[in-house]
Design an enzyme around this catalytic site. Structure first.
Site, PDB file in Angstrom:
ATOM      1  N   ARG A 125       2.452  -1.739  -6.782  1.00 20.99           N
ATOM      2  CA  ARG A 125       1.399  -2.737  -6.703  1.00 20.99           C
ATOM      3  C   ARG A 125       0.061  -2.133  -7.144  1.00 20.99           C
ATOM      4  O   ARG A 125      -0.214  -0.954  -6.891  1.00 20.99           O
ATOM      5  CB  ARG A 125       1.301  -3.156  -5.238  1.00 20.99           C
ATOM      6  CG  ARG A 125       0.267  -4.228  -4.922  1.00 20.99           C
ATOM      7  CD  ARG A 125       0.697  -5.553  -5.390  1.00 20.99           C
ATOM      8  NE  ARG A 125      -0.009  -6.615  -4.701  1.00 20.99           N
ATOM      9  CZ  ARG A 125       0.006  -7.873  -5.122  1.00 20.99           C
ATOM     10  NH1 ARG A 125       0.668  -8.212  -6.215  1.00 20.99           N
ATOM     11  NH2 ARG A 125      -0.626  -8.806  -4.457  1.00 20.99           N
TER      12      ARG A 125
ATOM     13  N   THR B  61       4.178 -15.229 -12.454  1.00 24.65           N
ATOM     14  CA  THR B  61       4.678 -13.887 -12.145  1.00 24.65           C
ATOM     15  C   THR B  61       6.049 -13.857 -12.787  1.00 24.65           C
ATOM     16  O   THR B  61       6.463 -14.834 -13.381  1.00 24.65           O
ATOM     17  CB  THR B  61       4.716 -13.715 -10.613  1.00 24.65           C
ATOM     18  OG1 THR B  61       3.380 -13.677 -10.151  1.00 24.65           O
ATOM     19  CG2 THR B  61       5.460 -12.506 -10.134  1.00 24.65           C
TER      20      THR B  61
ATOM     21  N   ASN C  27      -0.596 -11.542 -11.673  1.00 24.09           N
ATOM     22  CA  ASN C  27      -1.061 -12.558 -10.736  1.00 24.09           C
ATOM     23  C   ASN C  27      -1.110 -13.916 -11.434  1.00 24.09           C
ATOM     24  O   ASN C  27      -0.079 -14.510 -11.654  1.00 24.09           O
ATOM     25  CB  ASN C  27      -2.398 -12.206 -10.088  1.00 24.09           C
ATOM     26  CG  ASN C  27      -2.667 -13.098  -8.879  1.00 24.09           C
ATOM     27  OD1 ASN C  27      -1.712 -13.627  -8.308  1.00 24.09           O
ATOM     28  ND2 ASN C  27      -3.909 -13.283  -8.503  1.00 24.09           N
TER      29      ASN C  27
ATOM     30  N   SER D  55       3.129 -11.724  -2.009  1.00 20.49           N
ATOM     31  CA  SER D  55       4.237 -12.547  -1.506  1.00 20.49           C
ATOM     32  C   SER D  55       5.533 -12.262  -2.262  1.00 20.49           C
ATOM     33  O   SER D  55       6.554 -12.911  -2.006  1.00 20.49           O
ATOM     34  CB  SER D  55       3.906 -14.034  -1.682  1.00 20.49           C
ATOM     35  OG  SER D  55       2.736 -14.369  -1.002  1.00 20.49           O
TER      36      SER D  55
ATOM     37  N   GLY E 165       6.016 -17.439  -8.282  1.00 17.26           N
ATOM     38  CA  GLY E 165       5.607 -18.667  -7.603  1.00 17.26           C
ATOM     39  C   GLY E 165       4.516 -18.482  -6.566  1.00 17.26           C
ATOM     40  O   GLY E 165       4.300 -19.355  -5.732  1.00 17.26           O
ATOM     41  N   GLY E 166       3.827 -17.321  -6.598  1.00 19.49           N
ATOM     42  CA  GLY E 166       2.736 -17.112  -5.645  1.00 19.49           C
ATOM     43  C   GLY E 166       3.244 -17.273  -4.225  1.00 19.49           C
ATOM     44  O   GLY E 166       4.280 -16.707  -3.852  1.00 19.49           O
TER      45      GLY E 166
END
Ligand code: DON
Length: 600
Positions: free
Chosen positions: A129, A410, A430, A482, A502-503
C-alpha cells in the site's frame, strides 16, 4: 463524483444481457475454450427471480488460470504460466501488464495487497500500500478555519501517496518467483513499446478524462489521441496505444529492479514532477518506501478457512465479521436474496462498517483490535439490537453524512498455477486514473490514495466512508483500504481465489460472491454474474443492481423500514478462480466490463 460514460455503456450491455439470460441453460461444449458446467447446481424456486447479470460461462483449465480486468493482461499471465512460471511470476507479469493496458487502475504509480497460498498450504500476505509522504500533516487538506479544501485529496499532485507497487512486485518475486525478473517484465515492456489495440472501454475511459489530462498535465502529450487544440479526434476501439516513456521506465525497472523506480532516473523524474505541481513526495520518501510482509488473517467458516488481508486493509477484518455474523442463519434454506437473507446481510454490513470507521487504520501506527473484532463473543454483543421486525437505525449505531459513488477503477486479479500455488491481488490508483497526474518523462499515472485517509473526522471520502483518529493522516503512514484479496481453503485444500474493485463496495461484493458459491450452490462464474447489493452503515440505505431483488423481497424489506436504492450502474468487477471437485480450475471474470479469464 463524476459518473463515468462507461456506466452508460454498461447499462446497455446489462439490459441486453438481462434479456438474454432468462434461464440458466447448460453451457455449450465444443467451443475452443472449455467452459463451466454448473457443477454446483444453483436453483431458485421462484421463476420471477433473475439473479444474473449475464449468462457468461466460466473458463475451465487443468493446468493454470488467470483472471484479470483486461484480455491482454490475462494473456500475459497465461503465457508466463505456460513458459514454466509459477503463480507469482504470472501475477508479477500481470501487475506490470495492467500498468500498461489498464491505466485507469493497473499501475506502477499506486499500491496494493497480495494474498499468496503456496501449494503446500502456507499463506503469506504482502502489504504494498502507498504511504503518506514524509512531509504530510494531519490537517493538510483543511483551510485555516478547519474546513476541507475540496478536491485536493482527489486530483493533482497533493493527492498522491508514495507508490508501493514496484517494491511489492520486487519483494514477491524475490521470495517466490521462479523465472528471471527480466523475463517476467518483458511482456509489459513490449506492450508499452509496441502498443496494443484499445478495447472500446479503454477508448471511452481515456476520452472521458481528456480535459483532466490537459489541465492537470499542461504541455504533456500522454494518453491524448491528438495534442492539437483544434483536433477533436478521440480514441476509438482498435486504435494502437504506444507508451514510449512508460516502456523506458519499465526497462529501467527490468534492468535495475527496485532501484529502477525508487532511485535514479525514474525517482528523479517523479521528484521533479512533484516540484512542478507542488506535491510532497520527495526522493527521500521514494528511497525509504518498503512493502511489508504481514501475518495473514485467517478464520474458519464452516468447513472453510478464509485467508485474507489484515490491516492496512479493513477488508479482511470486515469480511470475517460479515461471514461470522450471518453464519448461524440458514441462508441456503431461505434462498438467494430473499428478504430474510438480505436482511441479516444488511444488518451485518451496517455494524461492520461502523466498526471500520472507529477502529481500523495502519497497524504500524495504531493498535487495531483485530482479534476482538472477529471474536464471536464480541460479534454477539453487536447483534443484541437486531430484530427481524424492523431495520436497525444507523444513527443508533453511529452518525455521519451522505456521499457519492465513484466509478470502479481499482483492479483485482487471481492466478493459480499447475501445482496449486495461488495468488490473489487487488491493486489500485484509487479513483480512475488516480490523481490524473502523469509523471513527466516517465509516462505513468500517480495515485490519489491520500483520499483514503480520514482527512477530517466524520467527513466522508469519495466512497462515502468516514473515519476517525485511527485513520488520520500522519507522515509515512498507510491509508486504510477496503481491498479484500482473499483465498479460501476447503477441508485444508485450495478452494477459491477471489477479489474485486469497488471502493467501499469491495468488501460486500467479495462477501456475496463467496456466499453465492458456498451457501447458494452457484458455480464461480454464476457467483460473479449474480447481481449484488451493498450497505455501508452510512448513508443508511441499501443500493442494489437492477434485478438483484424480486418485487416481493423489495416490498418485504421496505415494510421493515429499509431504504432501497436501485442503481443505474453496476457493483463489482470480480476476477476469481474456483477449484472444482475434479481438481480442475474454473476461471470466472466479470461480464460487467472487459474482464477475461484465460486458462489451459
Ligand atoms: O483501497 C481502497 O479501499 C480504495 N482505494 C479502493 C478504490 C477502488 O476500489 C476504486 N474503484 N473501484
Amino acid at each position: 463524483m463524476k459518473k463515468s460514460i462507461i456506466y452508460h455503456s454498461t447499462l446497455i450491455a446489462f439490459m441486453v444481457a438481462l434479456a438474454a439470460c432468462k434461464t440458466q441453460k447448460p453451457s455449450t461444449t465444443g467451443s475452443k475454450i472449455e467452459q463451466s458446467q454448473g457443477v454446483y447446481q444453483y436453483r431458485d424456486e421462484d421463476p420471477t427471480v433473475q439473479p444474473f447479470f449475464s449468462d457468461r460461462k466460466g473458463v475451465i483449465g487443468r493446468n493454470g488460470m488467470v483472471a484479470s480486468a483486461h484480455p491482454e493482461a490475462s494473456q500475459v499471465g497465461l503465457t508466463i504460466l505456460k513458459a514454466g512460471g509459477n503463480a507469482v511470476d504470472a501475477a508479477v507479469a500481470v501487475q506490470f501488464a495492467l500498468a500498461v493496458v489498464y491505466p485507469g487502475a493497473g499501475n506502477i504509480g499506486g499500491g496494493g495487497f497480495m494474498v499468496y497460498r503456496d501449494r503446500a498450504g502456507s499463506a503469506y500476505t504482502l502489504d504494498y500500500r502507498e504511504k503518506a509522504p514524509g512531509q504530510a500533516t494531519q490537517n493538510m487538506y483543511l483551510d485555516s478555519l478547519g474546513n476541507v479544501r475540496q478536491g485536493l485529496s482527489i486530483s493533482g499532485h497533493l493527492a498522491s501517496g508514495v507508490p508501493g507497487s514496484v517494491d511489492g512486485m520486487v519483494e514477491a518475486h524475490k521470495r517466490f518467483g521462479k523465472l528471471a525478473w527480466a523475463e517476467v517484465l518483458q511482456p509489459a515492456v513490449d506492450l508499452a513499446a509496441k502498443g496494443f489495440a484499445l478495447t472500446e472501454r479503454d477508448a471511452l475511459g481515456l476520452n472521458r478524462i481528456k480535459t483532466d489530462l490537459t489541465t492537470i498535465n499542461p504541455g504533456k502529450a500522454y494518453f491524448l489521441k491528438s495534442t492539437s487544440p483544434t483536433d477533436t479526434t478521440t480514441w476509438k476501439k482498435g486504435d494502437l496505444l504506444v507508451q514510449a516513456d512508460l516502456a523506458k521506465t519499465l526497462q529501467r525497472i527490468q534492468a535495475q529492479g527496485r532501484a529502477g523506480f525508487y532511485e535514479g532516473e525514474t525517482a528523479r523524474l517523479l521528484a521533479e514532477e512533484m516540484k512542478r505541481g507542488k506535491g510532497l513526495i520527495s526522493a527521500e520518501d521514494l528511497k525509504n518506501y518498503h512493502s511489508v510482509w504481514r501475518q495473514p488473517l485467517q478464520a474458519n467458516y464452516k468447513s472453510y478457512n478464509v485467508i485474507t488481508m489484515p490491516p492496512t486493509s479493513s477488508g479482511g477484518v470486515a469480511l470475517i465479521q460479515l461471514m461470522r455474523f450471518t453464519e448461524p442463519y440458514p441462508l441456503r434454506k431461505w434462498g438467494w436474496n430473499r428478504d430474510s437473507t438480505v436482511q441479516v446481510m444488511i444488518e451485518a454490513e451496517r455494524r461492520v462498517y461502523a466498526d471500520r470507521a472507529k477502529f481500523l487504520g495502519d497497524p504500524d501506527f495504531v493498535k487495531v483490535p483485530v482479534d476482538t473484532l472477529i471474536n464471536p463473543n464480541y460479534l454477539r454483543t453487536r447483534w443484541t439490537d437486531f430484530s427481524f421486525a424492523k431495520a436497525t437505525d444507523s444513527r443508533a449505531v453511529k452518525g455521519g453524512t451522505i456521499p457519492g459513488y465513484e466509478s470502479l477503477e481499482t483492479t483485482h486479479f487471481s492466478v493459480v498455477d499447475k501445482e496449486g500455488n495461488a495468488v490473489s491481488i487487488t491493486t489500485t490508483l484509487n479513483g480512475g486514473y488516480g490523481s490524473r497526474v502523469v509523471v513527466g518523462g516517465a509516462g505513468f499515472f500517480l495515485n490519489n490514495e491520500m483520499d483514503d485517509f480520514s482527512i477530517k473526522p466524520g467527513v466522508p471520502n469519495m466512497f462515502g466512508l468516514i473515519g476517525n483518529q485511527a485513520n488520520a493522516i500522519a507522515p509515512n503512514k498507510r491509508m486504510l483500504s477496503s481491498m479484500t484479496p482473499t483465498i479460501l481453503e476447503k477441508d485444508g485444500k485450495l478452494f477459491m481465489v477471489v477479489g474485486t474493485p469497488g471502493g467501499s463496495t469491495i468488501i460486500t461484493s467479495v462477501y456475496q460472491t463467496i456466499l453465492n458459491v458456498i451457501e447458494h450452490g452457484m458455480s464461480m462464474q454464476e457467483a460473479v454474474n449474480a447481481l449484488k447489493f451493498h450497505h455501508q452503515w452510512l448513508p443508511d440505505k441499501t443500493i442494489f443492481e437492477n434485478g438483484a431483488f424480486s418485487e416481493p423481497t423489495i416490498q418485504a424489506l421496505q415494510s421493515r423500514g429499509y431504504i432501497l436504492e436501485k442503481l443505474t450502474n453496476t457493483l463489482g468487477r470480480m476476477d476469481c478462480v474456483l477449484v472444482r471437485p475434479d481438481g480442475s480450475y474454473e476461471g470466472a471474470s466479470d461480464p460487467r466490463a472487459d474482464n477475461t479469464a484465460r486458462g489451459y
